[in-house]
Enzyme design. Structure first.
Site, PDB file in Angstrom:
ATOM      1  N   LYS A  56       0.835  -1.201   0.000  1.00  0.00           N
ATOM      2  CA  LYS A  56       0.000   0.000   0.000  1.00  0.00           C
ATOM      3  C   LYS A  56       0.875   1.257   0.000  1.00  0.00           C
ATOM      4  O   LYS A  56       0.612   2.208  -0.727  1.00  0.00           O
ATOM      5  CB  LYS A  56      -0.930   0.004   1.226  1.00  0.00           C
ATOM      6  CG  LYS A  56      -2.086  -0.975   1.103  1.00  0.00           C
ATOM      7  CD  LYS A  56      -2.807  -1.186   2.424  1.00  0.00           C
ATOM      8  CE  LYS A  56      -3.871  -2.279   2.275  1.00  0.00           C
ATOM      9  NZ  LYS A  56      -4.470  -2.693   3.550  1.00  0.00           N
ATOM     10  N   GLN A 100      -5.157  -1.594   9.586  1.00  0.00           N
ATOM     11  CA  GLN A 100      -5.054  -2.923   8.986  1.00  0.00           C
ATOM     12  C   GLN A 100      -5.694  -3.971   9.898  1.00  0.00           C
ATOM     13  O   GLN A 100      -5.420  -4.026  11.095  1.00  0.00           O
ATOM     14  CB  GLN A 100      -3.575  -3.258   8.724  1.00  0.00           C
ATOM     15  CG  GLN A 100      -3.335  -4.571   7.995  1.00  0.00           C
ATOM     16  CD  GLN A 100      -3.825  -4.560   6.560  1.00  0.00           C
ATOM     17  OE1 GLN A 100      -3.913  -3.530   5.893  1.00  0.00           O
ATOM     18  NE2 GLN A 100      -4.174  -5.733   6.056  1.00  0.00           N
ATOM     19  N   ASP A 123     -11.498   2.706   3.932  1.00  0.00           N
ATOM     20  CA  ASP A 123     -11.861   1.287   3.820  1.00  0.00           C
ATOM     21  C   ASP A 123     -13.371   1.111   3.615  1.00  0.00           C
ATOM     22  O   ASP A 123     -13.815   0.025   3.253  1.00  0.00           O
ATOM     23  CB  ASP A 123     -11.481   0.546   5.111  1.00  0.00           C
ATOM     24  CG  ASP A 123     -10.158  -0.194   4.983  1.00  0.00           C
ATOM     25  OD1 ASP A 123      -9.864  -0.686   3.869  1.00  0.00           O
ATOM     26  OD2 ASP A 123      -9.443  -0.286   5.989  1.00  0.00           O
TER      27      ASP A 123
END
Ligand code: GUN
Length: 285
Positions: A56, A100, A123
């Site tokens: 990422k 995460q 997200d």
């Protein structure tokens, strides 16, 4: 009848095209003095999570998105993590926040996700964003399902009226993927571990999205000839990573199929960049 092998949905190539567009958008924002910024939190040292986070970070650099990484020990407390997320909420140079998953057991995932400011939730996991999706008014949409829909659309096949079957009901992929397909007027079935006659349901699918986390669980006998098959699986086996779809046999039956690796994975990262740039544009308004 001899069937021609399926056409490959090249997620890597599609992701590169999207990244090229995002690079231009990021440059345009920078020309106005706004640099898109992403804050990523990684708790513990799970190697798979560390690899995702590294990928990422690299992807951000390649399109001109600033990214900062908070690597926290597995022992970090929930309150400490909440305070760091709150600091990112209030940081004007950060437009996107990603924690995460999975998190260690002593941290309540929901409490953390609900701490992230909805407008910085790249997200799409915050209840505000999940609710918007359910109401047909999506803002930030979870990266993997968003990428899956773009992959289906890249085939040129229209989603409306089609029978879509999603295997897997996770919050991260299955449920939001089903909602996105429903919004595009597909007739959607969600299958899961307690579904009766999974093969029968899958064979009805013009569009088959598989996100169950079970190596090669979908074989050719479960796929309608000509179907679009999207494989979200990423399972580590002796020979490396394989998807949830048995590519070798299914590719002889399907019309279109996404490979693993090189399918959904690169698209998920491209969608994270897109969500970050979109959050920046919204914040700049
Ligand atoms: N872990 C596995 N996939 C994801 C994802 O898309 N977002 C976050 N935050 N964690 C993940």
């Amino acid at each position: 009848m001899l069937r021609v092998a399926a056409q490959i949905i090249d997620g890597k190539a599609l992701a590169q095209e999207i990244r090229a567009e995002l690079r231009e958008q990021a440059a345009a924002l920078q020309a106005k003095g706004v640099r898109p910024g992403l804050s990523v939190f990684l708790v513990g040292d799970d190697p798979a999570s560390a690899l995702y986070v590294k990928n990422k970070h690299r992807a951000c650099e390649s399109v001109g998105v600033f990214s900062e990484e908070h690597r926290l020990p597995v022992t970090v407390s929930q309150d400490e993590l909440i305070n760091l997320v709150l600091a990112a909420n209030f940081n004007p140079s950060i437009h996107g926040i990603l924690v995460q998953l999975p998190l260690p057991n002593h941290i309540d995932k929901r409490a953390i996700i609900e701490t992230i400011a909805a407008e910085k939730d790249v997200d799409g996991f915050h209840p505000y964003n999940m609710g918007g999706l359910l109401q047909g008014n999506p803002r930030a949409v979870a990266c993997t399902p968003k990428g899956v829909v773009k992959m289906i659309e890249s085939t040129g096949m229209s989603i409306a009226v089609k029978r879509a079957v999603v295997v897997g009901r996770s919050q991260i992929v299955g449920k939001p993927a089903a909602m996105l397909l429903l919004e595009r007027h597909a007739t959607v079935t969600i299958c899961h571990s307690r579904t009766q006659d999974l093969a029968g349901r899958c064979r009805e699918a013009d569009i088959l999205v598989v996100a169950a986390g079970k190596a090669k669980m979908i074989d050719a006998a479960m796929v309608k000839p000509g179907a679009v098959v999207i494989d979200v699986g990423m399972n580590l086996v002796d020979t490396g990573f394989v998807g949830d779809v048995d590519f070798e046999t299914v590719s002889k039956v399907a019309g279109w199929i996404s490979p693993v690796p090189g399918g959904v994975g690169p698209m998920t990262i491209a969608m994270l960049l897109e969500n970050t740039v979109e959050a920046t544009v919204r914040a700049a308004k």
